[in-house]
Every structure is written in C-alpha cells, then in structure tokens.
Design a protein around this motif. Structure first.
Motif, PDB file in Angstrom:
ATOM      1  N   ARG A 247       1.036  -1.219  -0.036  1.00 30.98           N
ATOM      2  CA  ARG A 247       0.056   0.293   0.263  1.00 30.98           C
ATOM      3  C   ARG A 247       0.787   0.920  -0.412  1.00 30.98           C
ATOM      4  O   ARG A 247       0.207   1.911  -0.327  1.00 30.98           O
ATOM      5  N   ARG A 248       2.164   0.844   0.755  1.00 30.43           N
ATOM      6  CA  ARG A 248       3.281   2.281  -0.015  1.00 30.43           C
ATOM      7  C   ARG A 248       4.671   1.543   0.234  1.00 30.43           C
ATOM      8  O   ARG A 248       5.119   0.876   0.602  1.00 30.43           O
ATOM      9  N   VAL A 249       4.911   2.432  -0.679  1.00 27.99           N
ATOM     10  CA  VAL A 249       6.180   2.453  -1.055  1.00 27.99           C
ATOM     11  C   VAL A 249       7.660   3.651  -0.682  1.00 27.99           C
ATOM     12  O   VAL A 249       6.882   4.995  -0.802  1.00 27.99           O
ATOM     13  N   GLU A 250       8.594   3.771  -0.080  1.00 26.49           N
ATOM     14  CA  GLU A 250       9.530   4.259   0.103  1.00 26.49           C
ATOM     15  C   GLU A 250      10.159   4.969  -1.015  1.00 26.49           C
ATOM     16  O   GLU A 250      11.456   4.126  -1.591  1.00 26.49           O
ATOM     17  N   LEU A 251      10.702   5.930  -1.353  1.00 19.36           N
ATOM     18  CA  LEU A 251      11.736   6.728  -2.351  1.00 19.36           C
ATOM     19  C   LEU A 251      12.714   7.090  -2.201  1.00 19.36           C
ATOM     20  O   LEU A 251      12.152   8.127  -1.602  1.00 19.36           O
ATOM     21  N   LEU A 252      13.864   6.481  -1.904  1.00 25.73           N
ATOM     22  CA  LEU A 252      14.668   7.264  -1.048  1.00 25.73           C
ATOM     23  C   LEU A 252      16.224   7.672  -2.344  1.00 25.73           C
ATOM     24  O   LEU A 252      16.140   6.379  -2.824  1.00 25.73           O
ATOM     25  N   LEU A 253      16.350   8.696  -1.591  1.00 24.34           N
ATOM     26  CA  LEU A 253      17.946   9.227  -2.939  1.00 24.34           C
ATOM     27  C   LEU A 253      18.574   9.450  -2.024  1.00 24.34           C
ATOM     28  O   LEU A 253      18.138  11.133  -1.293  1.00 24.34           O
ATOM     29  N   ARG A 254      19.923   9.824  -1.681  1.00 23.39           N
ATOM     30  CA  ARG A 254      20.306  10.855  -0.483  1.00 23.39           C
ATOM     31  C   ARG A 254      21.691  10.011  -0.773  1.00 23.39           C
ATOM     32  O   ARG A 254      22.331   9.473  -1.235  1.00 23.39           O
ATOM     33  N   SER A 255      22.489  11.414  -0.536  1.00 29.52           N
ATOM     34  CA  SER A 255      23.936  10.932  -0.862  1.00 29.52           C
ATOM     35  C   SER A 255      24.992  10.683   1.053  1.00 29.52           C
ATOM     36  O   SER A 255      25.151  10.906   1.913  1.00 29.52           O
ATOM     37  N   THR A 256      25.758   9.358   1.100  1.00 28.93           N
ATOM     38  CA  THR A 256      26.494   9.214   1.725  1.00 28.93           C
ATOM     39  C   THR A 256      28.220   9.259   1.514  1.00 28.93           C
ATOM     40  O   THR A 256      29.002   9.429   0.937  1.00 28.93           O
ATOM     41  N   SER A 257      28.962   8.923   2.473  1.00 25.83           N
ATOM     42  CA  SER A 257      29.892   9.501   2.584  1.00 25.83           C
ATOM     43  C   SER A 257      30.747   8.326   1.013  1.00 25.83           C
ATOM     44  O   SER A 257      31.456   8.868   0.977  1.00 25.83           O
ATOM     45  N   ALA A 258      29.892   7.730   0.891  1.00 25.99           N
ATOM     46  CA  ALA A 258      30.562   5.942  -0.198  1.00 25.99           C
ATOM     47  C   ALA A 258      30.711   6.977  -1.496  1.00 25.99           C
ATOM     48  O   ALA A 258      30.370   7.131  -2.491  1.00 25.99           O
ATOM     49  N   GLY A 259      28.789   7.893  -1.963  1.00 21.30           N
ATOM     50  CA  GLY A 259      28.172   8.055  -3.142  1.00 21.30           C
ATOM     51  C   GLY A 259      26.825   8.408  -2.711  1.00 21.30           C
ATOM     52  O   GLY A 259      27.038   9.325  -1.954  1.00 21.30           O
ATOM     53  N   VAL A 260      26.864   8.011  -3.623  1.00 27.23           N
ATOM     54  CA  VAL A 260      25.276   8.210  -3.731  1.00 27.23           C
ATOM     55  C   VAL A 260      24.500   6.470  -3.361  1.00 27.23           C
ATOM     56  O   VAL A 260      24.539   5.590  -3.988  1.00 27.23           O
ATOM     57  N   GLU A 261      22.850   6.520  -2.657  1.00 25.88           N
ATOM     58  CA  GLU A 261      22.640   5.235  -2.493  1.00 25.88           C
ATOM     59  C   GLU A 261      20.980   6.246  -2.540  1.00 25.88           C
ATOM     60  O   GLU A 261      20.935   6.683  -2.749  1.00 25.88           O
ATOM     61  N   LEU A 262      20.591   4.710  -3.561  1.00 22.96           N
ATOM     62  CA  LEU A 262      19.173   4.756  -3.331  1.00 22.96           C
ATOM     63  C   LEU A 262      18.549   3.675  -3.154  1.00 22.96           C
ATOM     64  O   LEU A 262      19.113   1.881  -2.973  1.00 22.96           O
ATOM     65  N   CYS A 263      17.248   3.927  -2.627  1.00 28.96           N
ATOM     66  CA  CYS A 263      16.675   3.100  -1.416  1.00 28.96           C
ATOM     67  C   CYS A 263      14.963   2.996  -1.862  1.00 28.96           C
ATOM     68  O   CYS A 263      14.300   3.867  -1.247  1.00 28.96           O
ATOM     69  N   VAL A 264      14.413   1.654  -2.388  1.00 24.27           N
ATOM     70  CA  VAL A 264      12.908   1.676  -2.912  1.00 24.27           C
ATOM     71  C   VAL A 264      12.719   0.194  -1.833  1.00 24.27           C
ATOM     72  O   VAL A 264      12.534  -0.902  -1.783  1.00 24.27           O
ATOM     73  N   ARG A 265      11.952   0.933  -0.437  1.00 22.98           N
ATOM     74  CA  ARG A 265      10.906  -0.018   0.283  1.00 22.98           C
ATOM     75  C   ARG A 265       9.480   0.116   1.157  1.00 22.98           C
ATOM     76  O   ARG A 265       9.457   0.699   0.894  1.00 22.98           O
ATOM     77  N   ASP A 266       8.989  -1.152   0.596  1.00 24.40           N
ATOM     78  CA  ASP A 266       8.101  -1.566   0.460  1.00 24.40           C
ATOM     79  C   ASP A 266       7.273  -2.099   0.988  1.00 24.40           C
ATOM     80  O   ASP A 266       8.012  -2.246   2.826  1.00 24.40           O
ATOM     81  N   ASP A 267       6.095  -1.489   1.432  1.00 30.76           N
ATOM     82  CA  ASP A 267       5.678  -2.774   3.017  1.00 30.76           C
ATOM     83  C   ASP A 267       4.355  -4.240   2.081  1.00 30.76           C
ATOM     84  O   ASP A 267       3.499  -4.148   2.663  1.00 30.76           O
ATOM     85  N   GLY A 268       4.655  -4.830   1.737  1.00 26.86           N
ATOM     86  CA  GLY A 268       4.492  -5.454   1.172  1.00 26.86           C
ATOM     87  C   GLY A 268       4.120  -7.080   1.371  1.00 26.86           C
ATOM     88  O   GLY A 268       5.154  -7.295   2.806  1.00 26.86           O
ATOM     89  N   GLU A 269       4.681  -8.193   0.873  1.00 23.59           N
ATOM     90  CA  GLU A 269       4.165  -9.789   1.464  1.00 23.59           C
ATOM     91  C   GLU A 269       5.865 -10.151   1.168  1.00 23.59           C
ATOM     92  O   GLU A 269       6.582 -10.614   2.258  1.00 23.59           O
ATOM     93  N   GLY A 270       7.055  -9.303   0.675  1.00 26.19           N
ATOM     94  CA  GLY A 270       7.806  -9.969   0.981  1.00 26.19           C
ATOM     95  C   GLY A 270       8.253 -10.773  -0.192  1.00 26.19           C
ATOM     96  O   GLY A 270       7.475 -11.222  -0.486  1.00 26.19           O
ATOM     97  N   LEU A 271       9.444 -10.777  -0.478  1.00 25.25           N
ATOM     98  CA  LEU A 271      10.238 -12.373  -1.555  1.00 25.25           C
ATOM     99  C   LEU A 271       9.490 -13.297  -0.985  1.00 25.25           C
ATOM    100  O   LEU A 271       9.650 -14.130  -1.751  1.00 25.25           O
TER     101      LEU A 271
END
Length: 317
Positions: A247-271
């Motif tokens: 029902r919800r998904v989080e799209l995150l793009l941020r700067s880290t010490s290593a470079g750039v991090e992209l994260c797509v995190r949902d609240d679904g059933e999982g793998l």
C-alpha cells in the motif's frame, strides 16, 4: 613439491616411523601373537591412520574451499577472491581459478553493456515511433471525431464524444508508455526531477502511495550512472506495484560517505522463498555496469527493500 609427492612423502614417513619402532623399539611379536602385542599393534596402527588422515586433510583443505566457491559463485554477485594458499598445484589452481573469474566477469560486463546499450537504443526508437506516429495518428483521429461529433445529431454526437474520450485516454496511455521507455525528463532536467515524475506517475495511476525523500545536494553522476539509478528505481517500483501487494512504498535518494544511495522500500508481502526473476537480475546487471552494489532483501519491518549504492568521488552539487 607436487600434491602427489607430498602425499607420498607423508605416507613414506609414517611407514618408516612404524618400521623403526618395530626394529629399534622394545616391541616384539611372538608366534603366536599375544593379546597385549595385538593391542599395541592395533593402537599404533590407529594412531598412524589418524595422523595420516589429519595431515592429508590439512593439505587438501584449500581444494575443499575451492570446491565450495565453484558451487556457489554467481557472476552477478561478485565477491572477494580466494586466497592462493597451499603449495604447488593447489596454489596454482586457485590462482588460475581467480584469473578465470576475472576474465568471466569482465566478459560478462562487456556483453551486458552492449546488450543494455542496444536495449536502450531500441527503447528510444520505439518511444519515438509511439510519440511521432501513433501519437500523431491518434491526435488526428481525435480532431476528426470532434469535427464529426459537432455536426452529428444529439444521440450520435454523444456516442461520438464517448469514443473521443476513449481515444483521448488511449493517447494518454501511449504517451505514458513512451515516457517510461525514454525518460526525457532525465535527459533534460536530471535525476531528481525524473524520479519525482516517476513517483508521481506511480501514485497517480496505481493504489500505491509513494513517499519520496531526496537529498538536495548530491554528488555529480555521469549520464550512464544516472540512467542506471533511474532504471533500478523504475524496476523496483514496478515490482512493488505488480507483485508486492503493498500500500505504501518509500523512494529514497541520498548522499553518503561512499557516494549516492538509492533505496526502494515497500510494506508488501516480501520476497519469501521466491527465486529472483528477470527484473532483479536485470537490476544486478545494470549495477555491475557502473561498479555499484545492489542488495535485494527483506525490509527492516516488513516488505522488500532494494538498495543501490553508487560509489563516487565527486563533490556534491
């Protein structure tokens, strides 16, 4: 010394030691043998076999590690190379195996780059044809329908206007598909704007709410890396909509010490126990092209998390 030579030497030393004990030691064998003598010989033989087995296992341990590595290796998940421990042929075999992995990964990366480049070129061509040919044809049909509907009697005109709305919806869908095939926003306005448009499109056309969090200052990325980040985010969101039941998904793009991090995190059933499909393997291939690390697994609370880390030494812009 070769592997055969070392094993032969171990056995020869053990045999010589046993003969020396029999000749020089106080041990004698009567005829017929006494029970105490038999027990001493059996104990000596047991010690000899255990020592021989331990030494051989120690010498062959690098081969066991090599066997485990050969059965679990995945070219889409590069890992550290085996240490060339051991001596002689064993060390040479491990070194040769590491060299073979390097060549295979380089060849796979090169072939994947060519395949993905051809795929992107084909997507651009199809998107261009959809926009120029199909889009223009549907636009002409809309204009003709409007002209005919304005002149037609009331009942027929109403039906024509319904058809006109259907054609207009089809035209919007064709344009949306063309944008997904060729993200013009990415080329014109950059990665953040393209991801914002992608998240808005997902929220608008599906029941999944997308929450986006983007850092204002990100390191500079080249066009190929930006395209990889965009495609991974696109595939992650598409998998969430199609398979996760979220029902919800989080799209995150941020700067880290290593470079750039992209994260797509949902609240679904999982793998669960499902096997990685073509979509995830495609994301891994794209990540390898730019030397990025991709991890796909369970989210901290529930659902699935796709995390892409792009290493860069560029300064934030």
């Amino acid at each position: 010394m070769s592997l055969f030579g070392r094993i032969f030497l171990l056995n020869a030393v053990a045999m010589v030691a046993a003969v020396a004990l029999l000749v020089l030691g106080p041990i004698t064998v009567s005829t017929p043998a006494l029970l105490a003598e038999i027990l001493i010989l059996v104990a000596g033989l047991a010690v000899l076999l255990v020592a021989n087995a331990a030494l051989i296992r120690l010498g062959l341990a690098p081969l066991e590690r090599l066997t485990r590595a050969m059965t679990t290796i995945d070219l889409l998940k590069p890992g550290p190379r085996l240490t060339a421990s051991g001596h002689g042929e064993i060390a040479d075999l491990i070194t040769t195996f590491n060299g073979m992995l390097d060549r295979l990964e380089a060849e796979r990366g090169s072939s994947s780059a060519r395949a993905l480049s051809a795929q992107e070129a084909e997507r651009r061509r199809v998107a261009q044809e959809l926009h120029d040919e199909v889009g223009q044809s549907l636009t002409a049909v809309l204009l003709d329908l409007k002209r005919v509907a304005d002149r037609a009697p009331a009942p027929t005109g109403d039906e024509l206007r319904q058809v006109q709305e259907t054609v207009r919806s089809t035209l919007d869908e064709v344009r949306r598909i063309a944008r997904r095939l060729r993200p013009g926003v990415l080329e014109e306005l950059g990665l953040v704007s393209a991801l914002t448009a992608l998240a808005a499109e997902i929220s608008e056309h599906t029941d999944v709410a997308v929450r986006r969090t983007f850092d204002r200052h990100l390191p500079d990325l080249d066009e190929e890396t930006e395209l990889v980040v965009y495609r991974v985010a696109q595939e992650g969101l598409t998998n969430t909509v199609r398979h996760a039941g979220a029902r919800r998904v989080e799209l995150l793009l941020r700067s880290t010490s290593a470079g750039v991090e992209l994260c797509v995190r949902d609240d679904g059933e999982g793998l669960g126990d499902s096997v990685e499909g073509a979509g995830i393997r495609g994301m891994r291939e794209r990540a390898l092209l730019v030397g990025a690390d991709l991890a796909v697994g369970p989210a901290p609370r529930r659902g699935t998390e796709v995390r892409l880390v792009v290493r860069t030494s560029g300064r934030a812009s």
